[in-house]
Structures are given as C-alpha cells and as structure tokens.
Design an enzyme around this catalytic site. Structure first.
Site, mmCIF file in Angstrom:
data_model
loop_
_atom_site.group_PDB
_atom_site.id
_atom_site.type_symbol
_atom_site.label_atom_id
_atom_site.label_comp_id
_atom_site.label_asym_id
_atom_site.label_seq_id
_atom_site.Cartn_x
_atom_site.Cartn_y
_atom_site.Cartn_z
ATOM 1 N N SER A 127 0.842 -1.204 0.000
ATOM 2 C CA SER A 127 0.000 0.000 0.000
ATOM 3 C C SER A 127 0.870 1.245 0.000
ATOM 4 O O SER A 127 1.992 1.235 0.536
ATOM 5 C CB SER A 127 -0.859 -0.013 1.269
ATOM 6 O OG SER A 127 -1.446 1.247 1.479
ATOM 7 N N TYR A 151 -1.549 -1.050 10.740
ATOM 8 C CA TYR A 151 -1.885 -1.648 9.436
ATOM 9 C C TYR A 151 -0.740 -1.415 8.440
ATOM 10 O O TYR A 151 -0.262 -2.340 7.782
ATOM 11 C CB TYR A 151 -3.185 -1.050 8.885
ATOM 12 C CG TYR A 151 -3.363 -1.263 7.401
ATOM 13 C CD1 TYR A 151 -3.692 -2.514 6.889
ATOM 14 C CD2 TYR A 151 -3.165 -0.210 6.488
ATOM 15 C CE1 TYR A 151 -3.823 -2.715 5.523
ATOM 16 C CE2 TYR A 151 -3.304 -0.401 5.124
ATOM 17 C CZ TYR A 151 -3.634 -1.651 4.642
ATOM 18 O OH TYR A 151 -3.748 -1.848 3.291
ATOM 19 N N LYS A 155 2.227 -3.967 6.352
ATOM 20 C CA LYS A 155 2.607 -3.979 4.927
ATOM 21 C C LYS A 155 4.118 -3.801 4.789
ATOM 22 O O LYS A 155 4.778 -4.476 3.993
ATOM 23 C CB LYS A 155 1.881 -2.861 4.171
ATOM 24 C CG LYS A 155 0.372 -3.034 4.109
ATOM 25 C CD LYS A 155 -0.016 -4.246 3.299
ATOM 26 C CE LYS A 155 -1.495 -4.499 3.244
ATOM 27 N NZ LYS A 155 -1.848 -5.814 2.714
HETATM 28 P P1 NAD Z 1 -11.008 -6.797 1.228
HETATM 29 O O1 NAD Z 1 -11.175 -6.795 2.704
HETATM 30 O O2 NAD Z 1 -12.178 -6.544 0.382
HETATM 31 O O3 NAD Z 1 -10.326 -8.169 0.759
HETATM 32 C C1 NAD Z 1 -9.451 -8.898 1.590
HETATM 33 C C2 NAD Z 1 -9.950 -10.330 1.640
HETATM 34 O O4 NAD Z 1 -9.079 -11.089 2.475
HETATM 35 C C3 NAD Z 1 -11.355 -10.441 2.234
HETATM 36 O O5 NAD Z 1 -12.172 -11.165 1.345
HETATM 37 C C4 NAD Z 1 -11.155 -11.194 3.544
HETATM 38 O O6 NAD Z 1 -12.238 -12.034 3.853
HETATM 39 C C5 NAD Z 1 -9.880 -11.965 3.261
HETATM 40 N N1 NAD Z 1 -9.081 -12.317 4.444
HETATM 41 C C6 NAD Z 1 -8.701 -11.515 5.471
HETATM 42 N N2 NAD Z 1 -7.977 -12.223 6.362
HETATM 43 C C7 NAD Z 1 -7.903 -13.491 5.887
HETATM 44 C C8 NAD Z 1 -7.316 -14.693 6.366
HETATM 45 N N3 NAD Z 1 -6.686 -14.760 7.553
HETATM 46 N N4 NAD Z 1 -7.418 -15.813 5.623
HETATM 47 C C9 NAD Z 1 -8.098 -15.807 4.445
HETATM 48 N N5 NAD Z 1 -8.689 -14.693 3.949
HETATM 49 C C10 NAD Z 1 -8.595 -13.560 4.667
HETATM 50 O O7 NAD Z 1 -9.843 -5.754 0.914
HETATM 51 P P2 NAD Z 1 -9.364 -5.149 -0.481
HETATM 52 O O8 NAD Z 1 -9.709 -3.727 -0.500
HETATM 53 O O9 NAD Z 1 -9.774 -6.036 -1.579
HETATM 54 O O10 NAD Z 1 -7.794 -5.249 -0.269
HETATM 55 C C11 NAD Z 1 -7.039 -6.353 -0.714
HETATM 56 C C12 NAD Z 1 -5.599 -6.181 -0.245
HETATM 57 O O11 NAD Z 1 -5.099 -4.945 -0.744
HETATM 58 C C13 NAD Z 1 -5.446 -6.112 1.270
HETATM 59 O O12 NAD Z 1 -4.258 -6.785 1.627
HETATM 60 C C14 NAD Z 1 -5.313 -4.636 1.546
HETATM 61 O O13 NAD Z 1 -4.565 -4.384 2.712
HETATM 62 C C15 NAD Z 1 -4.582 -4.157 0.309
HETATM 63 N N6 NAD Z 1 -4.818 -2.738 0.007
HETATM 64 C C16 NAD Z 1 -6.096 -2.289 -0.084
HETATM 65 C C17 NAD Z 1 -6.322 -0.932 -0.347
HETATM 66 C C18 NAD Z 1 -7.717 -0.379 -0.420
HETATM 67 O O14 NAD Z 1 -7.877 0.852 -0.312
HETATM 68 N N7 NAD Z 1 -8.741 -1.173 -0.640
HETATM 69 C C19 NAD Z 1 -5.228 -0.071 -0.521
HETATM 70 C C20 NAD Z 1 -3.940 -0.584 -0.431
HETATM 71 C C21 NAD Z 1 -3.747 -1.931 -0.164
HETATM 72 C C1 UD1 Z 2 -6.312 4.609 3.837
HETATM 73 C C2 UD1 Z 2 -4.941 4.109 4.173
HETATM 74 C C3 UD1 Z 2 -4.486 3.069 3.190
HETATM 75 C C4 UD1 Z 2 -5.496 1.963 3.107
HETATM 76 C C5 UD1 Z 2 -6.810 2.574 2.669
HETATM 77 C C6 UD1 Z 2 -7.868 1.502 2.591
HETATM 78 C C7 UD1 Z 2 -3.345 5.715 5.157
HETATM 79 C C8 UD1 Z 2 -2.436 6.855 4.893
HETATM 80 N N1 UD1 Z 2 -3.999 5.224 4.085
HETATM 81 O O1 UD1 Z 2 -6.145 5.439 2.708
HETATM 82 O O2 UD1 Z 2 -3.296 2.472 3.600
HETATM 83 O O3 UD1 Z 2 -5.054 0.994 2.210
HETATM 84 O O4 UD1 Z 2 -7.220 3.558 3.637
HETATM 85 O O5 UD1 Z 2 -8.234 1.035 3.830
HETATM 86 O O6 UD1 Z 2 -3.478 5.273 6.260
HETATM 87 N N2 UD1 Z 2 -11.926 11.331 3.832
HETATM 88 C C9 UD1 Z 2 -12.889 12.243 4.228
HETATM 89 N N3 UD1 Z 2 -14.035 11.763 4.768
HETATM 90 C C10 UD1 Z 2 -14.280 10.435 4.927
HETATM 91 C C11 UD1 Z 2 -13.301 9.509 4.512
HETATM 92 C C12 UD1 Z 2 -12.130 10.002 3.978
HETATM 93 O O7 UD1 Z 2 -12.687 13.453 4.110
HETATM 94 O O8 UD1 Z 2 -15.352 10.057 5.449
HETATM 95 C C13 UD1 Z 2 -10.693 11.836 3.230
HETATM 96 C C14 UD1 Z 2 -9.446 11.443 4.007
HETATM 97 O O9 UD1 Z 2 -9.112 12.443 4.911
HETATM 98 C C15 UD1 Z 2 -8.420 11.325 2.874
HETATM 99 C C16 UD1 Z 2 -9.235 10.932 1.648
HETATM 100 O O10 UD1 Z 2 -10.583 11.241 1.950
HETATM 101 O O11 UD1 Z 2 -7.869 12.565 2.628
HETATM 102 C C17 UD1 Z 2 -9.125 9.456 1.328
HETATM 103 O O12 UD1 Z 2 -9.395 8.732 2.511
HETATM 104 P P1 UD1 Z 2 -9.579 7.150 2.513
HETATM 105 O O13 UD1 Z 2 -10.504 6.761 1.444
HETATM 106 O O14 UD1 Z 2 -9.911 6.738 3.918
HETATM 107 O O15 UD1 Z 2 -8.163 6.601 2.089
HETATM 108 P P2 UD1 Z 2 -6.727 6.899 2.708
HETATM 109 O O16 UD1 Z 2 -6.806 7.431 4.076
HETATM 110 O O17 UD1 Z 2 -5.948 7.667 1.702
#
Ligand code: NAD
Ligand code: UD1
Length: 355
Positions: A127, A151, A155
C-alpha cells in the site's frame, strides 16, 4: 494461456474479485482461498456470472497452513497473488495484535506453504501507506518507507520479509505492489466494493450518502497545503489496478526477476472536494457534505510516480475519473445494500479447516 493455476488469497474481496475476473478473461486458471471475514461467497457467484466460468473456491484461512498445503496439493499452482489481510487503519490502532497476527503470521505461513509446495512466485498487495508522510510528490519507489499505523507497518514488515526471502533464496520472484487509492467498480454494476458496517474510506462513504444510507459526508480538514485545503490522493480505478496484477504475473515469466516494488497509481492527484464534485456529477445531483476537523493520521498528499510500473510492467492506468465515478454509482444504485441481502457463506464442500 496456462494450464497451471494462479492461487488468489483474499479473492472474494474487493480488489481480489476484480482481479480474478481479469485473470479468467485472460484464460488463466484460478483457485481462490478466502476465509470470508470481510467478504461474501456471493462475490464468487457473481464472478462466475460475469465470466461464465466456474471458479475453484476454498474457504481457507491463511493462518491454517495445513489447509493451504492441501490446496497446493490438489492444484498445480505456479504463482500466488496475495490479497488476504485486514485493512482498516483505525481498527488496526485499536487491535494491533490481531493485525500483526493475521497479516504477518498469515503471510509467513503462506510463504512456508509455498516453499514446501515448490511455488516461488508471489505478487503481494502492499500500500502507499508504507510511505507515511512522503517528502517528495509524486512519490518514487526509492523513497524511504515509514508507515505511521499498525496496518501500514504490517505492509512494511511483509515487504521486508519477502525481500529477505528473495535475497536468501534466489529461486523466488516477488512483485510488491503499492496500491494508491482504489476506487470504482466493475462497469457491469454486478460487482463492486462491499464494505461491512460504516465505510472508513471516502468513495464508499460518499456512495452511501448518494444512496441515502448516510446523511452527510464529513470532509476531514480544509487547512492542508493543497489547492483547496483538502487532502490529495491518487484514485486508481479498480479494473486498472486488477490489470496491474496481470502485468506483474507476466513479468514473473521472465528469467531472474527477483524482488521489485511498484507503485500502482495514475500519477494524478485529486482533492477530497474534487472527488465529491466528480461523484456528484455521476449521480446527477449535489451530495451533502460538511467540513470537520482533520482525521488523525491523514497525510496531505499521496500521489504516485507510476513510471517504474509503466516501463517495467508495460502497464498504465486507462480509465478516467469520470468512468470510475460512473462505475461506482452504477454498482451502488443497482446494489443499495451491497451484497448484504445475498446468502454469504460458501458451500460446505469448499470448506477446508484444520484450525
Ligand atoms: P477486502 O477486505 O475486500 O479483501 C481482503 C480479503 O481477504 C477479504 O475477502 C477477507 O475475507 C480476506 N481475508 C482476510 N484475512 C484473511 C485470512 N486470515 N485468511 C483468508 N482470507 C482472509 O480488501 P481489499 O480492499 O480487496 O484489499 C485487498 C488487499 O489490498 C489487502 O491486503 C489490503 O490491505 C490491500 N490494500 C487495499 C487498499 C484499499 O484501499 N482497498 C489499498 C492498499 C492496499
Ligand atoms: C487509507 C490508508 C491506506 C489503506 C486505505 C484503505 C493511510 C495513509 N492510508 O487510505 O493504507 O489501504 O485507507 O483502507 O493510512 N476522507 C474524508 N471523509 C471520509 C473519509 C475520507 O474526508 O469520510 C478523506 C481522508 O481524509 C483522505 C481521503 O478522503 O484525505 C481518502 O481517505 P480514505 O478513502 O480513507 O483513504 P486513505 O486514508 O488515503
């Protein structure tokens, strides 16, 4: 086209499910494992509906090494895309041990199971949060990492673990994909993000305001040093992001790949207010928001420099912000409660559990 399969951990989740669709569309064989803690089996059914292909799914926890070894034994797997993990930043500050155990211990057990099964190719979901509050915008991969919450530290540590493994044993290949802010949904409106409870992230919250489930979006701070005072993020369409995983897998077929980090982002930042306006346009009306105090832990600007991925993976984002907002609204308006109303658990025959 390959007869061997790609194992996708967390494949029922938001990014995982969209990636599985792209893999199936590219004629890859896919096996999913997911414990469904943050997803629903309905996502798998919808993948099958969209691709008209049968998906091999096991309800398996990555903390259950024996169960993973069983999956590796049943299928001829050549690479793993590792999405499974807990991802809520706020929650990770309240229950850090759960995050370290699930994400880090789970990954170590997965790597051990891979090694014992002779599988040495891994694409990992990292991330942009690993950069903490970056000194340079747009952010290059060379910037030192320094996550600011549990979190993010999971990563960062997992990146170190995979890097150390690749250094120690040169038959391993790894792509550490640092996602910026994933947004949007499948253009069909059949699959999208399915947040359980109150969404933490901007776009799912905003779309629930639009559908009438939440009254008003709170904008966290308007006194940042940005064009309109609200934070800047690099919102990447989930389909572009999914395709980034295919590009990373293609790279892995080259000889001596080793371990590399890649930013997956558009290279373009948008403020929170710009996102509200872009999404309001897709919805066709103004959406209610109010300015509130900054959210602790938020950083001013996270915008990717995606040049390394553009060049080395031959990948770049293609979707516009407009398309991202339209796809999100299409998904949200067709599925007001996400997948909540659908039967969530997996069929009994797909459950493998030795825990
Ligand atoms: P998500 O929660 O939708 O998907 C993660 C999946 O992993 C879920 O289906 C959950 O049930 C499964 N899971 C969790 N723990 C588990 C375990 N112990 N064993 C088996 N399955 C398990 O999340 P996402 O948004 O699809 O994110 C996917 C990956 O990308 C995650 O590792 C997350 O940290 C990373 N990531 C997400 C974002 C974001 O904003 N969505 C940003 C950066 C990185
Ligand atoms: C965060 C995490 C990222 C994680 C992602 C998904 C950090 C720096 N980033 O991203 O690692 O993978 O969540 O879980 O910790 N905002 C509002 N109102 C809201 C929600 C968000 O104003 O109700 C603003 C936040 O202040 C931010 C932007 O929208 O500026 C994006 O927020 P968000 O979607 O939560 O993502 P990140 O914080 O960037």
């Amino acid at each position: 086209m390959s007869d061997k399969a790609v194992l996708v951990t967390g494949g029922a989740g938001y990014i995982g499910s969209h990636t599985v669709i792209e893999l199936l569309n590219a004629n890859q064989n896919v096996v999913i494992i997911d414990n469904l803690t943050n997803s629903s089996y309905e996502a798998v059914r919808r993948i099958e509906k969209l691709t008209e292909k049968k998906v091999t799914f096991y309800k398996v926890d990555i903390l259950d090494k024996k169960a993973m070894l069983e999956v590796f034994k049943r299928h001829d797997i050549w690479a793993v895309i590792h999405f499974a993990g807990l991802k809520a930043v706020g929650e990770s500050t309240r229950i850090p041990l759960d995050y370290y155990h699930n994400n880090i211990t789970g990954t170590i057990l997965l790597l051990e199971a891979m090694k014992e099964s002779n599988v040495h190719n891994i694409v990992f979901s990292s991330s942009a949060t690993v950069y903490g509050d970056p000194a340079i915008i747009p952010i290059p991969e060379t910037l030192p990492t320094g996550a600011t919450n549990p979190y993010g530290r999971t990563k960062q540590f997992i990146e170190h673990i995979i890097r150390d493994l690749c250094t120690a044993e040169n038959n391993w290949n790894a792509a550490l994909l640092r996602y910026f802010n994933p947004a949007g949904a499948h253009p069909s409106g059949i699959l999208g993000e399915n947040p359980l409870g109150v969404p933490n992230n901007l776009m799912p919250y905003l779309s629930q305001v639009a559908i009438g489930k939440r009254e008003c979006l709170s904008v966290f701070g308007e006194d940042y040093d940005t064009p309109d005072g609200t934070c800047v993020r690099d919102y990447i369409n989930v389909i572009d992001l999914a395709k980034g995983h295919l590009a990373a897998l293609t790279k892995m077929r080259e000889p001596n790949v080793g371990c590399a980090e890649y930013n997956l982002g558009t290279g373009h930042g948008n403020t929170v207010l710009e996102m509200i306006h872009a999404f309001s346009k897709a919805v066709g009306r103004d959406l209610k928001y109010k300015i509130v105090a900054r959210r602790p832990g938020d950083v001013r600007n996270l915008t990717a420099n995606p040049e390394k991925a553009n060049k080395e993976l031959n990948w770049k984002c293609e979707k516009t912000l407009e398309e991202t907002c339209e796809s999100l609204w299409n998904w949200q308006s067709k599925n007001p409660n996400g997948l909540e109303d659908c039967p969530g658990d997996a069929p009994a025959e797909s459950i493998i559990c030795y825990l």
